[in-house]
Each structure stands twice: as structure tokens, then as C-alpha cells.
Design an enzyme around this catalytic site. Structure first.
Site, mmCIF file in Angstrom:
data_model
loop_
_atom_site.group_PDB
_atom_site.id
_atom_site.type_symbol
_atom_site.label_atom_id
_atom_site.label_comp_id
_atom_site.label_asym_id
_atom_site.label_seq_id
_atom_site.Cartn_x
_atom_site.Cartn_y
_atom_site.Cartn_z
ATOM 1 N N GLY A 1 50.170 81.792 -30.608
ATOM 2 C CA GLY A 1 51.417 81.036 -30.651
ATOM 3 C C GLY A 1 51.482 80.099 -29.463
ATOM 4 C CB SER B 1 54.518 86.739 -22.122
ATOM 5 O OG SER B 1 53.405 85.899 -21.932
ATOM 6 C CD GLU C 1 47.536 83.650 -23.192
ATOM 7 O OE1 GLU C 1 46.387 83.213 -23.331
ATOM 8 O OE2 GLU C 1 48.510 83.214 -23.820
#
Length: 278
Positions: free
Chosen positions: A39, A46, A165
Site C-alpha cells: 500500500g 505500519s 519494511e
């Protein structure tokens, strides 16, 4: 396949915001799969990681991990099932040496000294970092730091690894190396991987992809199906994988390319076969 994570109707809004970061989010994760969640920035990725690890309390909804409902009583037991690899491995280091850092989590779990020493050696071998045991984490390269962070997680034997990430600060070679190592460990120990990323080129490792947009799940499918509608991804502010970008350029040049998604290896194979037919 059995479902190791069940997420039902999560809603969460930060105190200083009028918009929901998670807006009725529901999905399941199958045991042993690699699920990637993609996204644009601000889509809720997050926030979702924080919810899965019990770092925030959602306004409504529920999370189950290995049939345990996440709540104040179960949060620490659930965290033992989940290993979280952050974007910046420096956020995870607490020891003066690599050995000390990996041992820290084991000491907190009252693991016997001899067993702890054995586990440290085992996990360093898993990530090919045995010779760095006495090094200071600060002296390592970015890729080496991520390997040590991964070793620290493997030391507690989690069922699930969340990559938040985790390759974002690595160069292309470093990304390839750490993802290949994670894939090897996944297959060896039947781990479940949840990868939070905006790098669509990592998605070749995925069994399934979840697309978040403005706090909502807007798609959930295999890589082939997700990338069969590139215009929709571009509209949501997402880049296409390198292989899809090449396909689009070939198509613009008048080459009839396959409609289905091809990763870089499959596309290269098709190009070679295409040239042989000419």
C-alpha cells in the site's frame, strides 16, 4: 491450510486524527504461507503491524494468533510466537557484541547458560554470520545487521516473522541476499511470513498479496491476479514490478506480451523463447 492469524473488523484512529488508519480491516493468514501487505504511504501498513504485535489497542475488532485471542493477558505469549524485523536493525540491538545481542532475548526467558550458548551458535550458522560473533553490531554493514536481527528472532523459535519494511534501507544486492535467506529459513522451519512493504519487486516471494488503501483492504489475491490490473495499482500510487514495467514497454513497441503476471525470471525466459521463434 490452517489459519495461524485471524484479523476481524479492526478499526483504529490515532488520537490526533479524524481519519481511520484501520477501517474495518479483516483477513486471515495461512500457516506456512508468505503473505505480503502492500500500500502507499499512509495506507495503514505500519498501524497494522503495531496492532498485530499488541503495541496499540484497536477501537474495535479482534486478532487471533495460533488460536489465542490477543488481549492484555495473552500479549506476551503471542509475542513469543511472532518475530518482528524492523526497517532499521539498529532499533533492535541492545548488546555490545553480536553474541551478547542474540543472548539478550534468551536471558530474559531464563534459558540455561549452556543451552543459550548453543542456541547463539546455531542461529548464527543459520544466517551465515558465525565469524561475526564478537563484533560490535555498529561495525556491521546494513545487510549484516539485518542478518543478526534475524538471528536474534530465530533464537526464540517464532512461528511467524513479520518483516516491517525490513529491506528498505538495503541496496539491491543486500535485499536479494536477506530475502533469499528468509525464504530458506521459512522452508526449513515451516515459518509463516508477513511482509509489509512498498517495494513491489519483493512480491515474487509471496504466495498471496493483500492491498491496503486508506485503511481498507481493497484486494487480496495471488501475485498473478493482483498484477493483472496494473492501471488500478498505478491509480492507488503504487509502482509496478520491474518485469511489468518491461512488459508495458514491449507492448507499446508492438510486441504481444503475455497478459498474466511474470516475475523477472519468467519474463526473461519468455523473451528468450520469443527470440528463438523469430
Amino acid at each position: 491450510m490452517s489459519e495461524i492469524v485471524k484479523v476481524n473488523n479492526l478499526k483504529y484512529k490515532y488520537p490526533d486524527s479524524n481519519e481511520y488508519s484501520l477501517n474495518d480491516v479483516s483477513f486471515n493468514v495461512h500457516a506456512g504461507e508468505w503473505l505480503s501487505i502492500i500500500g502507499h504511504n499512509g495506507s495503514g501498513k505500519s498501524t497494522l503491524v503495531s496492532a498485530l504485535d499488541g503495541l496499540i489497542k484497536t477501537e474495535s475488532g479482534s486478532i487471533e494468533v495460533d488460536s489465542m485471542l490477543l488481549n492484555e493477558q495473552s500479549v506476551w505469549e503471542i509475542r513469543n510466537q511472532i518475530g518482528l524485523v524492523f526497517q532499521n536493525p539498529d532499533d533492535q540491538f541492545v548488546g555490545a557484541t553480536v553474541e551478547d545481542d542474540i543472548a539478550f532475548g534468551l536471558q530474559n526467558r531464563n534459558v540455561d547458560y549452556d543451552e543459550m550458548h548453543s542456541i547463539v551458535n546455531q542461529v548464527l550458522q543459520m544466517v551465515d554470520m558465525e565469524s561475526f560473533k564478537q563484533k560490535a553490531p555498529s561495525d556491521l554493514s546494513g545487510g549484516q545487521k539485518q542478518r543478526i536481527a534475524l538471528a536474534g528472532i530465530m533464537a526464540i523459535h517464532p512461528q511467524i516473522i513479520i518483516l516491517d519494511e525490513a529491506t528498505n534501507m538495503l541496496d539491491p544486492l543486500g535485499k536479494q541476499q536477506i530475502l533469499t535467506k528468509i525464504k530458506q529459513l521459512k522452508e526449513q522451519f515451516n515459518l509463516t511470513i508477513i511482509s509489509i512493504t512498498h517495494d513491489v519487486n519483493e512480491l515474487k516471494y509471496s504466495d498471496r498479496i493483500l492491498v491496503l488503501n486508506d485503511g481498507k483492504v481493497v484486494d487480496e489475491n495471488t501475485p498473478t491476479e493482483i498484477f493483472s490490473n496494473p492501471k488500478r495499482l498505478i491509480k492507488m500510487g503504487l509502482e509496478l514490478p520491474y518485469s511489468e514495467q518491461v512488459k508495458r514497454l514491449l507492448n507499446q513497441a508492438g510486441v504481444a506480451v503475455p497478459k498474466q503476471y511474470l516475475d523477472e525470471g519468467a519474463l526473461l525466459k519468455w523473451i528468450k523463447e520469443f527470440n528463438l521463434k523469430k
